[in-house]
Design an enzyme around this catalytic site. Structure first.
Site, mmCIF file in Angstrom:
data_model
loop_
_atom_site.group_PDB
_atom_site.id
_atom_site.type_symbol
_atom_site.label_atom_id
_atom_site.label_comp_id
_atom_site.label_asym_id
_atom_site.label_seq_id
_atom_site.Cartn_x
_atom_site.Cartn_y
_atom_site.Cartn_z
ATOM 1 N N TYR A 96 0.861 -1.192 0.000
ATOM 2 C CA TYR A 96 0.000 0.000 0.000
ATOM 3 C C TYR A 96 0.890 1.232 0.000
ATOM 4 C CZ TYR A 96 -3.569 3.327 1.674
ATOM 5 O OH TYR A 96 -4.425 4.403 1.817
ATOM 6 N N ASP A 151 9.293 2.699 -0.490
ATOM 7 C CA ASP A 151 8.268 3.410 0.286
ATOM 8 C C ASP A 151 8.536 3.099 1.757
ATOM 9 O OD1 ASP A 151 4.598 3.341 0.427
ATOM 10 O OD2 ASP A 151 6.133 4.236 1.721
ATOM 11 N N LYS A 172 4.555 9.523 8.570
ATOM 12 C CA LYS A 172 4.374 9.010 9.930
ATOM 13 C C LYS A 172 5.389 9.577 10.933
ATOM 14 C CE LYS A 172 2.267 4.836 8.011
ATOM 15 N NZ LYS A 172 0.858 4.819 8.450
#
Ligand code: KE4
Length: 437
Positions: free
Chosen positions: A147, A242, A270
Site C-alpha cells: 500500500y 516506500d 508518519k
C-alpha cells in the site's frame, strides 16, 4: 462488545455517521474488519490510550506508526506548543524546514535532496511523478498487497484498508491509469524480471515497501531487494523504497540501513511528523533536479513544510539520531513480546505465524511461512476478529484488521508487555473453551 462499556463511543459513532462517510476519516478505523463499534479516544500518554468511556488500553497501533516514543511525548508537545505561538503556517520558507531536511539526509543513506509534503500518499504520488518525469517513461511496477496511499496509480491490488475491505483495486480508478500500473508478487524476483523484459524501456519505477506492512508484516526474502536494485540499475528504472512505515522505525537509516540496499528515491511519513501531517520524498541529486522550481516536474502544497509538523518531526528525529540506544531497547521489547505471544499460541496449539522486523510485528492465524499476498490471505480472519475483541476487552488495542502490522512504542514497559501476553493467554483460553465469539 458489551453496550455500557462502550456507550460513549456508540453514541459518537451514531452522530459521526450523520456527517462523515462511515463515521470515520479513514476507513480502517471503522472496525468493519473486526465488527463492533469503533472506539473513540479522548487522550493518550506514552503507551496508554483512554477512550471516551474512560476505558484504558495498551496501544499497539501508535497512530499507525508515528508514536515511536509514545503519545504526548513531552519534548514534541513542548516544541509544537512553542511553534504554534509564532503562527501555525506562513506559506513561505522557514529555518526549521532546512533543519529537518538536513537531519533526515544525515540519517538515511544515499539521499541528496528531500521535499516535504503532507502525507505518505502525497509523498508516493510525487515520487512516481518525478520518476516518470526523470525517465520519460510511463509504467510502474508495484507489489500485490503493498500500500502506497490512496493515489490512483496505487489502488491496484493494494493492501491496508483496500485489502481489508476486499477492494484491492478501487472503483474510480480509470483504465487509462490502471494500464500503467503493473503488479507482481512480493518476494518474486523472476516475476519482476519477466515484467521488465515484456515492457522493456517502458518502466519508470518499481515501488515497494522494503518490509511489507500493509498485509501484516512481511520481510523481504534474502536477495530480493538487492535483486531489484541490480535489475533497476541494468534497466534504468528508478527504484523507490516506500519507507513511510519503516523509515526511522526499523533503524535510524530505515530499511536501506537494515538490508544494505540503496534505493534511488525513498518516501517518508508518519514518524517524521511525530503525529502531525507530514510526508516527504527524497532522491539522488540528479533525479531531484527535475522537481519544480529547479526542473519541470510540478508538485506543490499550501501546508508543505508547515512549522508545527517540522518542529514536531525535528524534535523526535533528533532524539532518535542522538540516542541510538532507543533502537536496542525497542528491539528487546519487541523480541520479548513476540516470544511471549509465541509461548501463548504454542500452548493453545493453534495455527499461527509471526513475522517481525524490529518493532513491526505481524500475527497471522495460519500455518507459515507468510511471504506474500497469497500466503497472507490464508490467515483466519474470523479467528483474528475474535482475538481482537478478546484483547480489546482486556485492555489491549490491536490494529482493527488482520492485514495491518502491530507497531511497538519505546514507551511500553515490561508490565505492559506482560499484561499483553497475559491478555492473549486468557483470550485464547476462552476461544478454545468456546466462550469467546
Ligand atoms: P498516508 O497518506 O496515510 O499518510 O500514507 C499512506 C501510506 C504510504 N505508504 C505506506 C507504506 C503506508 O503504510 C501508508 C499508510 N499506512 C496506513 C496503515 N497501514 C495508514 C492508516 C490509514 O489508512 O488510516
Amino acid at each position: 462488545m458489551s453496550s455500557n462499556r462502550y456507550s460513549g463511543s456508540a453514541h459518537l459513532y451514531d452522530r459521526a455517521r450523520k456527517f462523515i462517510p462511515g463515521g470515520v476519516n479513514s476507513p480502517v478505523r471503522a472496525f468493519k474488519a473486526v465488527g463492533g463499534t469503533p472506539v473513540f479516544f479522548m487522550s493518550a500518554t506514552g503507551s496508554i490510550l483512554k477512550d471516551v468511556d474512560g476505558n484504558q488500553y495498551i496501544d499497539y497501533v501508535g497512530s499507525w506508526g508515528p508514536m515511536l516514543l509514545g503519545h504526548a511525548w513531552a519534548p514534541v508537545v513542548d516544541a509544537v506548543s512553542k511553534a504554534a505561538l509564532k503562527s501555525t503556517s506562513f506559506g513561505a520558507p522557514t529555518p526549521i524546514e532546512i533543519e529537518l531536511a538536513e537531519l533526515i539526509l544525515q540519517m538515511v543513506p544515499g539521499m541528496d535532496r528531500i521535499r516535504m509534503v503532507n502525507s505518505g500518499t502525497e509523498a508516493c504520488m510525487s515520487a512516481v511523478r518525478v520518476a516518470r518525469g526523470y525517465t520519460g517513461r510511463n509504467k510502474i511496477i508495484k507489489f500485490e498487497g503493498c500500500y502506497h496511499g490512496h493515489g490512483d496509480s496505487f489502488l491496484i491490488k493494494a493492501g491496508s484498508g483496500a485489502l481489508t475491505f476486499g477492494t484491492p483495486s478501487s472503483p474510480g480508478v480509470t483504465p487509462g491509469t490502471a494500464q500503467d500500473t503493473l503488479t507482481a508478487s512480493f518476494n518474486d524476483l523472476p516475476e519482476v524480471e519477466k515484467l521488465c523484459a515484456e515492457n522493456k524501456g517502458e518502466i519508470a519505477a518499481i515501488i515497494l515497501e522494503p518490509v511489507a506492512g500493509n498485509m501484516g508484516c512481511i520481510p523481504p526474502a534474502d536477495g530480493f531487494l538487492q535483486g531489484l536494485r541490480d535489475l533497476c540499475t541494468r534497466e534504468g528504472i528508478v527504484l523507490i523504497f516506500d519507507e513511510v512505515m519503516t523509515g526511522f522505525r526499523v533503524a535510524p537509516g530505515g530499511a536501506q540501513q537494515v538490508y544494505g540496499v540503496q534505493a534511488d528515491m525513498v518516501t517518508y511519513g508518519k514518524i517524521i511528523g511525530a503525529g502531525l501531517p507530514v510526508g516527504a520524498y527524497a532522491g539522488r541529486e540528479e533525479i531531484m533536479r527535475v522537481v519544480s522550481p529547479d526542473g519541470p516536474v510540478y508538485q506543490a502544497g499550501t501546508l508543505s513544510g508547515n512549522p508545527l509538523a517540522m518542529h514536531a518531526g525535528y524534535t523526535l528525529l533528533n532524539e532518535l539520531h542522538t540516542n541510538r540506544a532507543i533502537y536496542d531497547e525497542l528491539e528487546q521489547k519487541s523480541a520479548y513480546l513476540a516470544a511471549g505471544l509465541s509461548r501463548v499460541f504454542d500452548k493453545a496449539g493453534i495455527a499461527y505465524t509471526m513475522n517481525r522486523v524490529g518493532s513491526m510485528l505481524g500475527i497471522f492465524f495460519c500455518e507459515g511461512p507468510v511471504t506474500d499476498f497469497n500466503s497472507a490471505t490464508r490467515t483466519d480472519a474470523e479467528r483474528f476478529r475474535v482475538f481482537f475483541h478478546g484483547m480489546l476487552k482486556r485492555g489491549v488495542y490491536l490494529p482493527p484488521s488482520a492485514y495491518e502490522a502491530l507497531f511497538l512504542s519505546h514507551s511500553l514497559t515490561s508490565e505492559h508487555l506482560d499484561q499483553t501476553i497475559q491478555a492473549a493467554d486468557e483470550t485464547l483460553a476462552d476461544i478454545l473453551a468456546g466462550e469467546e465469539s
